[in-house]
Design a protein around this motif. Structure first.
Motif, PDB file in Angstrom:
ATOM      1  N   ILE A   1       2.713  31.880 -10.829  1.00 11.54           N
ATOM      2  CA  ILE A   1       3.875  31.338 -12.115  1.00 11.54           C
ATOM      3  C   ILE A   1       4.853  32.441 -12.193  1.00 11.54           C
ATOM      4  CG2 ILE A   1       4.056  30.738 -14.436  1.00 11.54           C
ATOM      5  CD1 ILE A   1       1.120  29.449 -13.992  1.00 11.54           C
ATOM      6  N   GLY A   2       4.372  33.575 -12.093  1.00 12.03           N
ATOM      7  CA  GLY A   2       5.390  34.778 -12.248  1.00 12.03           C
ATOM      8  C   GLY A   2       6.512  34.880 -11.106  1.00 12.03           C
ATOM      9  N   ALA A   3       6.204  34.269  -9.975  1.00 11.67           N
ATOM     10  CA  ALA A   3       7.210  34.239  -9.043  1.00 11.67           C
ATOM     11  C   ALA A   3       7.952  33.197  -9.196  1.00 11.67           C
ATOM     12  CB  ALA A   3       6.772  34.261  -7.721  1.00 11.67           C
ATOM     13  N   MET A   4       7.460  32.134  -9.478  1.00 10.23           N
ATOM     14  CA  MET A   4       8.129  30.971  -9.910  1.00 10.23           C
ATOM     15  C   MET A   4       9.127  30.937 -10.959  1.00 10.23           C
ATOM     16  SD  MET A   4       8.740  27.577  -8.939  1.00 10.23           S
ATOM     17  CE  MET A   4       7.133  26.437  -8.600  1.00 10.23           C
ATOM     18  N   LEU A   5       8.626  31.736 -12.162  1.00  9.11           N
ATOM     19  CA  LEU A   5       9.581  31.929 -13.062  1.00  9.11           C
ATOM     20  C   LEU A   5      10.808  32.739 -12.643  1.00  9.11           C
ATOM     21  CD1 LEU A   5       7.253  32.258 -16.361  1.00  9.11           C
ATOM     22  CD2 LEU A   5       8.455  30.271 -15.516  1.00  9.11           C
ATOM     23  N   ALA A   6      10.564  33.883 -12.020  1.00  8.59           N
ATOM     24  CA  ALA A   6      11.662  34.666 -11.543  1.00  8.59           C
ATOM     25  C   ALA A   6      12.468  34.124 -10.537  1.00  8.59           C
ATOM     26  CB  ALA A   6      10.942  35.923 -10.717  1.00  8.59           C
ATOM     27  N   SER A   7      12.064  33.218  -9.841  1.00 10.07           N
ATOM     28  CA  SER A   7      12.877  32.327  -8.740  1.00 10.07           C
ATOM     29  C   SER A   7      13.836  31.412  -9.483  1.00 10.07           C
ATOM     30  CB  SER A   7      11.953  31.504  -7.940  1.00 10.07           C
ATOM     31  OG  SER A   7      12.863  30.695  -7.293  1.00 10.07           O
ATOM     32  N   SER A   8      13.489  30.655 -10.421  1.00  9.72           N
ATOM     33  CA  SER A   8      14.201  29.660 -11.291  1.00  9.72           C
ATOM     34  C   SER A   8      15.128  30.612 -12.058  1.00  9.72           C
ATOM     35  CB  SER A   8      13.231  28.843 -12.087  1.00  9.72           C
ATOM     36  OG  SER A   8      12.424  29.480 -12.900  1.00  9.72           O
ATOM     37  N   ALA A   9      14.466  31.671 -12.880  1.00 10.93           N
ATOM     38  CA  ALA A   9      15.678  32.222 -13.762  1.00 10.93           C
ATOM     39  C   ALA A   9      16.636  32.824 -12.931  1.00 10.93           C
ATOM     40  CB  ALA A   9      14.708  33.132 -14.383  1.00 10.93           C
ATOM     41  N   GLY A  10      16.309  33.659 -11.767  1.00 13.77           N
ATOM     42  CA  GLY A  10      17.341  34.157 -11.050  1.00 13.77           C
ATOM     43  C   GLY A  10      18.307  33.286 -10.544  1.00 13.77           C
ATOM     44  N   THR A  11      17.862  32.150  -9.951  1.00 17.29           N
ATOM     45  CA  THR A  11      18.745  30.921  -9.771  1.00 17.29           C
ATOM     46  C   THR A  11      19.929  30.704 -10.702  1.00 17.29           C
ATOM     47  OG1 THR A  11      17.398  30.120  -8.253  1.00 17.29           O
ATOM     48  CG2 THR A  11      19.040  28.788  -8.806  1.00 17.29           C
ATOM     49  N   GLY A  12      19.131  30.464 -12.053  1.00 17.23           N
ATOM     50  CA  GLY A  12      20.042  30.097 -13.106  1.00 17.23           C
ATOM     51  C   GLY A  12      21.018  31.152 -13.475  1.00 17.23           C
ATOM     52  N   ALA A  13      20.538  32.484 -13.503  1.00 13.63           N
ATOM     53  CA  ALA A  13      21.460  33.385 -13.672  1.00 13.63           C
ATOM     54  C   ALA A  13      22.553  33.700 -12.672  1.00 13.63           C
ATOM     55  CB  ALA A  13      20.588  34.894 -13.687  1.00 13.63           C
ATOM     56  N   GLY A  14      22.336  33.229 -11.392  1.00 18.22           N
ATOM     57  CA  GLY A  14      23.117  33.288 -10.360  1.00 18.22           C
ATOM     58  C   GLY A  14      24.384  32.321 -10.649  1.00 18.22           C
ATOM     59  N   TRP A  15      24.248  31.097 -11.377  1.00 22.61           N
ATOM     60  CA  TRP A  15      25.163  30.037 -11.836  1.00 22.61           C
ATOM     61  C   TRP A  15      26.042  30.656 -12.911  1.00 22.61           C
ATOM     62  CZ3 TRP A  15      21.264  25.706 -13.195  1.00 22.61           C
ATOM     63  CH2 TRP A  15      20.560  25.020 -11.787  1.00 22.61           C
ATOM     64  N   LEU A  16      25.453  31.627 -13.760  1.00 21.57           N
ATOM     65  CA  LEU A  16      26.314  32.285 -14.764  1.00 21.57           C
ATOM     66  C   LEU A  16      27.229  32.997 -13.905  1.00 21.57           C
ATOM     67  CD1 LEU A  16      23.694  32.716 -17.446  1.00 21.57           C
ATOM     68  CD2 LEU A  16      25.183  30.934 -17.459  1.00 21.57           C
TER      69      LEU A  16
END
Lengths: 191, 191
Positions: free
Chosen positions: A149-164
């Motif tokens: 779950i830690g990796a999953m949260l990091a992955s999705s949050a990293g993707t979202g931050a990339g959009w920003l």
């Protein structure tokens, strides 16, 4: 500092129409939770006889995940501060040519500054995912789901931050500056 | 209640070796942030002339995302409580056959109860993603990235919560009970 305030205050402010906090801080907090979960799994591997052979590496991993968590916690506030400055620059007066030029210049500069925070979130989320992968390989198998779950949260949050990052940079005019090149170089280094 | 405590306390406890909070509560908090971001984008669409045609639908969407946020906030604590009871049942005495039977029975029951919380997180994360999709179609286009991040957080947290459901149910013995069937039916209804 939202870290010192009740969690409810952060969530209520995130849901409000206020300029901050926004998506960037939410991605930093998601990554901080991801790092915390990685730390938890590593800590629950320490001192266990069946993991005797990996104790030294696990100790090093805890230090790294806790260091990342500390940084993500700072980035929650840094995103709020940077976006606050950007939001303020949009409200600058534009009654004269001089005012309009000053406002445009401030917006351009703050768009770059506001990109640097999510860019660092992307970079550190990638680091966190690598640490999660190693912990999943050698850590306590009974709580494998938590590091997943830690990796999953990091992955999705990293993707979202990339959009920003991309959205802020697209909002800039096409007249690239040294600052923009600085961000572009770091973006390219992610590939 | 972590909602009433400083965010730092939640993150420190999540990173600690304590049995709770764990991954389930982190997925609920990620979904609460996702719902908050959806609410923010919808609220920044209200009262804007260029979105006059969708005001009524946006008002309804805000009510739905805020209702989901409220539920996710409760689920942060409900996961901690359910997992705390499971953790307690593992610590029950097992010196006699009667004690072992009582402990096994309690663990089985608490594994089902501890599955119901992440199962609801999966279900409500799916609802949230649908609301995010609609807000992205009709909402304020200037902050589209925030509702995208909201959907992304809901998606990853929902996936992580799904892992917890499956892991808890696999930990049960193969002697299915009525309770397990209840969970299984809800799992199947997700497809």
């Amino acid at each position: 500092m939202y870290l010192d305030q009740p969690l409810q205050v952060y969530l209520d402010d995130l849901a409000s129409a206020k300029p901050t906090p926004g998506g960037g801080s939410a991605t930093a907090l998601s990554c901080a939770m991801g790092a915390a979960l990685a730390s938890m799994v590593a800590r629950l591997t320490l001192g266990k006889a069946e993991y005797a052979g990996v104790q030294q590496e696990i100790e090093s991993l805890v230090q790294q995940t806790e260091s990342l968590r500390e940084r993500f916690q700072q980035l929650i506030q840094e995103d709020i501060d940077a976006y606050g400055r950007l939001s303020t620059s949009f409200k600058m007066p534009r009654d004269s040519d001089a005012e309009r030029a000053a406002r445009a210049s401030a917006i351009q500069a703050q768009l770059v500054e506001a990109s640097l925070v999510p860019l660092e979130i992307v970079e550190r989320a990638a680091e966190l995912m690598q640490l999660c992968q190693r912990i999943s390989e050698i850590g306590n198998v009974n709580i494998l789901s938590d590091v997943g779950i830690g990796a999953m949260l990091a992955s999705s949050a990293g993707t979202g931050a990339g959009w920003l990052v991309r959205i802020n940079l697209r909002a800039r005019t096409r007249n690239g500056s040294g600052d923009q090149s600085r961000v572009t170089r770091r973006c390219q280094s992610l590939h």
